[in-house]
Design an enzyme around this catalytic site. Sequence first.
Site, PDB file in Angstrom:
ATOM      1  N   ARG A 103      46.315  -3.044   7.641  1.00 52.57           N
ATOM      2  CA  ARG A 103      47.514  -3.189   6.750  1.00 52.57           C
ATOM      3  C   ARG A 103      48.519  -2.112   7.183  1.00 52.57           C
ATOM      4  O   ARG A 103      48.414  -1.284   7.831  1.00 52.57           O
ATOM      5  CB  ARG A 103      46.735  -2.248   5.284  1.00 52.57           C
ATOM      6  CG  ARG A 103      45.538  -3.156   4.719  1.00 52.57           C
ATOM      7  CD  ARG A 103      45.265  -2.448   3.426  1.00 52.57           C
ATOM      8  NE  ARG A 103      43.984  -2.935   2.737  1.00 52.57           N
ATOM      9  CZ  ARG A 103      42.959  -1.871   2.392  1.00 52.57           C
ATOM     10  NH1 ARG A 103      43.110  -0.726   2.400  1.00 52.57           N
ATOM     11  NH2 ARG A 103      41.878  -2.586   1.981  1.00 52.57           N
TER      12      ARG A 103
ATOM     13  N   ASN B 148      27.870  -1.384  -4.011  1.00 54.87           N
ATOM     14  CA  ASN B 148      29.129  -1.596  -3.510  1.00 54.87           C
ATOM     15  C   ASN B 148      29.279  -3.005  -2.944  1.00 54.87           C
ATOM     16  O   ASN B 148      28.860  -3.472  -2.201  1.00 54.87           O
ATOM     17  CB  ASN B 148      29.706  -0.695  -2.425  1.00 54.87           C
ATOM     18  CG  ASN B 148      31.189  -0.995  -2.016  1.00 54.87           C
ATOM     19  OD1 ASN B 148      31.650  -1.666  -2.507  1.00 54.87           O
ATOM     20  ND2 ASN B 148      31.531  -0.115  -1.131  1.00 54.87           N
TER      21      ASN B 148
ATOM     22  N   ARG C 233      30.605   0.968  -7.593  1.00 54.00           N
ATOM     23  CA  ARG C 233      32.000   0.984  -7.373  1.00 54.00           C
ATOM     24  C   ARG C 233      32.516  -0.159  -7.663  1.00 54.00           C
ATOM     25  O   ARG C 233      32.329  -1.278  -7.562  1.00 54.00           O
ATOM     26  CB  ARG C 233      32.037   1.144  -5.887  1.00 54.00           C
ATOM     27  CG  ARG C 233      33.328   1.126  -5.350  1.00 54.00           C
ATOM     28  CD  ARG C 233      33.482   1.580  -3.857  1.00 54.00           C
ATOM     29  NE  ARG C 233      34.732   1.528  -3.409  1.00 54.00           N
ATOM     30  CZ  ARG C 233      35.659   0.398  -2.751  1.00 54.00           C
ATOM     31  NH1 ARG C 233      34.911  -0.645  -2.429  1.00 54.00           N
ATOM     32  NH2 ARG C 233      36.676   0.678  -2.267  1.00 54.00           N
TER      33      ARG C 233
ATOM     34  N   HIS D 151      40.578   5.403  -3.356  1.00 52.09           N
ATOM     35  CA  HIS D 151      39.886   6.393  -2.567  1.00 52.09           C
ATOM     36  C   HIS D 151      39.525   7.189  -3.648  1.00 52.09           C
ATOM     37  O   HIS D 151      39.181   8.548  -3.071  1.00 52.09           O
ATOM     38  CB  HIS D 151      40.877   6.733  -1.559  1.00 52.09           C
ATOM     39  CG  HIS D 151      40.648   5.905  -0.362  1.00 52.09           C
ATOM     40  ND1 HIS D 151      41.799   5.602   0.757  1.00 52.09           N
ATOM     41  CD2 HIS D 151      39.734   4.763   0.035  1.00 52.09           C
ATOM     42  CE1 HIS D 151      41.478   4.713   1.423  1.00 52.09           C
ATOM     43  NE2 HIS D 151      40.222   4.065   1.013  1.00 52.09           N
TER      44      HIS D 151
ATOM     45  N   GLU E  99      31.026   9.182  -0.617  1.00 50.31           N
ATOM     46  CA  GLU E  99      31.363   8.507  -1.999  1.00 50.31           C
ATOM     47  C   GLU E  99      30.199   7.980  -2.641  1.00 50.31           C
ATOM     48  O   GLU E  99      30.161   7.878  -4.092  1.00 50.31           O
ATOM     49  CB  GLU E  99      32.157   7.254  -1.624  1.00 50.31           C
ATOM     50  CG  GLU E  99      33.295   7.556  -1.193  1.00 50.31           C
ATOM     51  CD  GLU E  99      34.311   6.455  -0.669  1.00 50.31           C
ATOM     52  OE1 GLU E  99      35.020   5.829  -1.384  1.00 50.31           O
ATOM     53  OE2 GLU E  99      34.249   6.055   0.224  1.00 50.31           O
TER      54      GLU E  99
END
Length: 396
Positions: free
Chosen positions: A240, A9, A90, A179, A383
């Site tokens: 965010r 990642n 990813r 996600h 993940e």
Amino acid sequence: MSDYVLVINAGSSSLKYSLVDAASGAAPAVGLVEQIGEAEGHHSHRGPDGELSTKLKVENHEDALRAALEAFSSHGPSLDDVELAAIGHRVVHGGARFGDPALIDDELVAAVTELVPLAPLHNPANLEGIEVARRLFPDLRQVAVFDTAFHQTLAPEAYTYALPLELRDDHGIRRYGFHGTSYAFVAAEAARLLDRDLADLNLIVLHLGNGCSAAAIRGGESVDTSMGMTPLEGLVMGTRSGDLDPAIHAHLARELGKSVAEIDQLLNHGSGLKGLAGGNDFRELSERREAGDARAQLAFDVYCHRIKKYVGAYYAVLGTVDAIVFTAGVGQHSAAARAASLANLERLGIELDESRNTASGADARRVSADDSPVAVLVVPTNEEWQIARETVALIR
């Protein structure tokens, strides 16, 4: 053939990696290289032969991956001994093109490069990680697993914004969602925990970490999700803003003279819990709230209120709900956030068991009352394991 996958990642200034057994989920080694390109970086690695934590200067992602390979040699396990099956990457944004994992070749790299305008903060770093790994492992198959892929099942009415259609068709402005790798893993685990067939379940999954999103999942397929063309839309997050009146952008430009870049920076990195309370660490926020900090309390209330709105909206989208599933750092560890987000929803068949909800635990578990028509679950996400599984499934 080995089931071991090196999962990579690559972020803009970091490289996270894991060696994962796709069959069992075991991860004998994990590591992180941070502050890439800065004056001093940091590398941590945990393997069977011990842990590494060192400061070093890392010029680029190739230096980072080479440092990781040295750590595998010094702290284990040896990548030669495990006989890697593949490398799984990813990739944040697959646009409308990628609804499944894909073998990495020059054509895929070109396609992901074309998608950079949709994810200018993420895809370039993902691409750099891919190019570095292809150079260092030229004979090993490599697979891209896209965060957006799980949501390619959204219907047009769910992914189309009410803008001139040529903006969607010519410029790709539509809802994609993110996600997705987490949702795929968590939905399957929820079905296992309930001892039900995933194809028969309606789920509302709440992925609550520093980035937060919600998804309505029917029969294992996404039918709606809170993040949009970018990860900015939807729930309140660590830094965010989530949902916002779009006219605020023009107001900030007109009244405060802010540029587009400054507004983008504000909404992505200076808003959310950080903007409301001055910090985005949910554990610190909880401590401040318990001590009577008014800003921390307001941030918590706004955060949970937004979650509750999405629970109600997705209940309406699905029609019936079998389970609400909390995952990721906050979803897994904050009993207070779970309780506040689902408070007073008993008429919808949602009722927590207080003792179960406040009990700590690292495994997937049910936290709703026995007689709650809608189960409430806590399911840790994984993940990396999902990426490894999808990688091995594709190459086989």
